[in-house]
Design an enzyme around this catalytic site. Structure first.
Site, short mmCIF file in Angstrom:
data_model
loop_
_atom_site.label_atom_id
_atom_site.label_comp_id
_atom_site.label_asym_id
_atom_site.label_seq_id
_atom_site.Cartn_x
_atom_site.Cartn_y
_atom_site.Cartn_z
CD GLN A 41 13.82 27.43 38.42
OE1 GLN A 41 13.84 26.23 38.75
NE2 GLN A 41 13.30 27.93 37.37
CG PHE A 42 15.80 34.24 41.29
CD1 PHE A 42 14.96 35.39 40.61
CD2 PHE A 42 16.94 34.09 40.51
CE1 PHE A 42 15.54 36.12 39.43
CE2 PHE A 42 17.09 34.47 39.23
CZ PHE A 42 16.41 35.61 38.69
CB THR A 43 12.55 32.13 38.07
OG1 THR A 43 12.86 30.71 37.82
CG2 THR A 43 13.71 32.95 37.41
#
Length: 145
Positions: free
Chosen positions: A78-80
């Protein structure tokens, strides 16, 4: 690396209507990777997660590890988690590692978790995913290294 760990009674990841990863009891990990992250950090975090005692014993105290309760892991990239929303209304993701850096390190991290004896299910790196879970407790930790 930044990880949101949620103790889960059940969790799954669906991509394009197909369940690609599913657990019945254990940890759901949302894993964010930034530019400077290394295999050493992944090793440390995998060992930390393996040793955490977040499940209740017979006295109701969080005193049992994932291994002791035969739990599983669902790992979702999850890059966010490295989104910066300090300025403006649209977050900046420049602190998130590029896919060619993040994906191999996420895969390595999952392999390190498996080396501790865990059944590790995953999402699909870079895909639009529907993540469903029943947070047990709720117990949620943020781990960083």
């Amino acid at each position: 690396m930044r990880i949101v760990l949620q103790r889960s009674k059940a969790a799954s990841v669906t991509v394009d209507g197909e369940v690609v990863g599913e657990i019945t009891h254990g940890y759901t990990l949302l894993v964010g990777i930034t530019h400077e992250d290394t295999k050493q950090q992944a090793d440390w975090l995998a060992a930390k997660i393996a040793g955490l005692r977040l499940f209740e014993d017979e006295e109701g105290k969080m005193n049992r590890s994932l291994d002791e309760v035969a739990g599983q892991i669902l790992s979702v990239s999850q890059f966010t988690l490295y989104g910066d929303s300090q300025k403006g209304r649209r977050p900046s993701f420049i602190e998130a590692a590029r896919p060619e850096v993040a994906e191999p390190l996420w895969l390595y991290f999952n392999d390190q978790l498996r080396s501790h004896g865990f059944d590790v299910q995953t999402g699909v790196f870079g895909a639009m995913m529907d993540v469903s879970l029943i947070n047990d407790g709720p117990v949620t930790l943020i781990l960083e290294k």
